[in-house]
Scaffold this motif. Structure first.
Motif, PDB file in Angstrom:
ATOM      1  N   SER A  70       6.021  -5.834  -0.049  1.00 14.69           N
ATOM      2  CA  SER A  70       4.587  -6.078   0.054  1.00 14.69           C
ATOM      3  C   SER A  70       4.276  -6.863   1.317  1.00 14.69           C
ATOM      4  N   LEU A  71       3.245  -6.427   2.025  1.00 12.34           N
ATOM      5  CA  LEU A  71       2.772  -7.131   3.215  1.00 12.34           C
ATOM      6  C   LEU A  71       1.427  -7.802   2.951  1.00 12.34           C
ATOM      7  N   GLY A  72       1.139  -8.059   1.688  1.00 12.43           N
ATOM      8  CA  GLY A  72      -0.078  -8.778   1.343  1.00 12.43           C
ATOM      9  C   GLY A  72      -1.322  -7.910   1.397  1.00 12.43           C
ATOM     10  N   THR A  73      -2.465  -8.562   1.527  1.00 11.15           N
ATOM     11  CA  THR A  73      -3.743  -7.857   1.486  1.00 11.15           C
ATOM     12  C   THR A  73      -4.388  -7.678   2.854  1.00 11.15           C
ATOM     13  N   VAL A  74      -3.947  -8.435   3.850  1.00 11.29           N
ATOM     14  CA  VAL A  74      -4.580  -8.377   5.172  1.00 11.29           C
ATOM     15  C   VAL A  74      -3.976  -7.282   6.037  1.00 11.29           C
ATOM     16  N   ARG A  98      15.627   1.545  -6.437  1.00  9.18           N
ATOM     17  CA  ARG A  98      14.264   2.043  -6.373  1.00  9.18           C
ATOM     18  C   ARG A  98      13.440   1.059  -5.535  1.00  9.18           C
ATOM     19  N   ILE A  99      12.409   1.578  -4.886  1.00 10.34           N
ATOM     20  CA  ILE A  99      11.571   0.760  -4.015  1.00 10.34           C
ATOM     21  C   ILE A  99      10.134   0.807  -4.517  1.00 10.34           C
ATOM     22  N   LEU A 100       9.594  -0.357  -4.824  1.00  7.59           N
ATOM     23  CA  LEU A 100       8.190  -0.466  -5.200  1.00  7.59           C
ATOM     24  C   LEU A 100       7.450  -1.055  -4.005  1.00  7.59           C
ATOM     25  N   TRP A 101       6.507  -0.296  -3.456  1.00  9.21           N
ATOM     26  CA  TRP A 101       5.878  -0.643  -2.182  1.00  9.21           C
ATOM     27  C   TRP A 101       4.372  -0.765  -2.370  1.00  9.21           C
ATOM     28  N   GLU A 106      -1.647   6.940   1.813  1.00  8.87           N
ATOM     29  CA  GLU A 106      -0.703   7.959   1.374  1.00  8.87           C
ATOM     30  C   GLU A 106       0.391   8.136   2.423  1.00  8.87           C
ATOM     31  N   ILE A 107       1.580   8.477   1.970  1.00  8.34           N
ATOM     32  CA  ILE A 107       2.705   8.706   2.871  1.00  8.34           C
ATOM     33  C   ILE A 107       3.272  10.091   2.594  1.00  8.34           C
ATOM     34  N   LYS A 108       3.366  10.890   3.643  1.00 10.94           N
ATOM     35  CA  LYS A 108       3.945  12.221   3.496  1.00 10.94           C
ATOM     36  C   LYS A 108       5.465  12.113   3.409  1.00 10.94           C
ATOM     37  N   ASN A 109       6.053  13.021   2.665  1.00  8.83           N
ATOM     38  CA  ASN A 109       7.513  13.085   2.522  1.00  8.83           C
ATOM     39  C   ASN A 109       8.088  11.757   2.025  1.00  8.83           C
ATOM     40  N   SER A 118      -1.675   0.780  -4.213  1.00  6.94           N
ATOM     41  CA  SER A 118      -2.535  -0.096  -3.416  1.00  6.94           C
ATOM     42  C   SER A 118      -2.717  -1.468  -4.059  1.00  6.94           C
ATOM     43  N   TRP A 119      -2.398  -1.587  -5.333  1.00 10.33           N
ATOM     44  CA  TRP A 119      -2.467  -2.891  -6.003  1.00 10.33           C
ATOM     45  C   TRP A 119      -1.326  -2.993  -6.992  1.00 10.33           C
ATOM     46  N   LEU A 120      -0.696  -4.175  -7.022  1.00 10.49           N
ATOM     47  CA  LEU A 120       0.407  -4.407  -7.947  1.00 10.49           C
ATOM     48  C   LEU A 120       0.380  -5.863  -8.407  1.00 10.49           C
TER      49      LEU A 120
END
Length: 207
Positions: A70-74, A98-101, A106-109, A118-120
Motif C-alpha cells: 500500500s502506498l497510502g491515499t495520496v 499472494r499479493i494484496l495491493w 485497473e492493471i492489465k495482465n 482501491s480500499w482495504l
C-alpha cells in the motif's frame, strides 16, 4: 491537480510531487505545552473480521502467506513511472506469496497471485496471521500499525516524514528501505527476498 488542469500552474515549475521528493529541508513548527504527552499508536484498535471474500482469499494463501502493498491515499497510479509498475508486477508474479495491493487503477495482465482493491482495511490486514511483509510508503499510521502487529516493512518513501519513518524502522532492525530511483526488477525482488528469508523478522503461521 486542479491548478495544473486549469493552467494556473506555471509550466516552468516542477510538478508538486516532484518537488516533495527532494526538499532542501522541512520546517515543522509544532509548539506544545509541557503538559502534552505524545501517545503514538492510540488510533490502533482491536482487529475486526475481514469481508468474507477477502478473508477467504488471505486464508487460502497457504504456508507462504501473503504480502500487503500500500502506498497510502495520496500517491496514485498516475504518480508512478510505468517502468516501476512493470518491475513491481514482474516481481510479484514470480513470488510464491499472494499479493494484496491497494491500488486505484485497473492493471492489465495482472499476475494470478495478485489482488488489487482501491480500499482495504489496513489494520485488520496487518493483524492477519498469514501476513509476511508490508510494502509501504512509510506513512506514520501504517508504520505504527506494522510495529504493533509485528509485521516487517519494506519501505519505499516518497516525500517528507515518510523518509524519517522508514529510516527509523531500518535503524530498529525490522525493515529495509528501497529508493524509487533505485527500483528495478532485481533490486525490488532482492529486497523482498532479504526480508522473507529472515526468520527473525517473518512470523511463522501458527495454524
Amino acid at each position: 491537480m486542479q491548478a495544473k488542469e486549469e493552467n494556473l500552474w506555471p509550466p516552468e515549475v516542477p510538478d508538486i510531487f516532484e518537488l516533495l521528493k527532494q526538499p532542501a529541508f522541512a520546517i515543522i513548527n509544532r509548539p506544545m505545552s509541557p503538559s502534552v504527552v505524545y501517545v503514538g499508536g492510540i488510533h490502533i484498535k482491536e482487529p475486526q473480521p475481514l469481508p468474507q471474500e477477502l478473508a477467504d482469499w488471505l486464508d487460502g494463501s497457504g504456508e507462504e502467506g501473503f504480502i500487503f502493498f500500500s502506498l497510502g491515499t495520496v500517491i496514485k497510479a498516475e504518480h508512478l513511472k510505468q517502468e516501476h509498475i512493470s518491475s513491481i508486477l514482474k516481481v510479484f508474479g514470480s513470488l510464491k506469496q499472494r499479493i494484496l495491493w491497494k491500488w486505484n487503477s485497473e492493471i492489465k495482465n495482472l499476475p494470478s497471485n495478485v489482488k488489487i482493491s482501491s480500499w482495504l482495511p489496513q489494520q485488520d490486514i496487518l493483524a492477519h496471521r498469514k501476513i509476511r511483509l508490508f510494502i509501504s510508503h512509510g506513512g506514520l499510521f501504517g508504520s505504527q500499525e506494522a510495529m504493533y502487529f509485528e509485521v516487517p516493512v519494506l519501505g519505499m518513501p516518497v516525500f517528507l516524514d515518510q523518509h524519517m519513518n522508514i529510516d527509523e524502522i531500518v535503524s530498529q532492525g525490522w525493515g529495509k528501505s528501497l529508493a524509487w530511483d533505485d527500483l528495478t526488477e532485481d533490486t525490488f525482488g532482492e529486497a523482498i527476498q532479504d526480508i522473507l528469508s529472515n526468520s527473525r523478522l517473518v512470523k511463522p503461521d501458527l495454524d
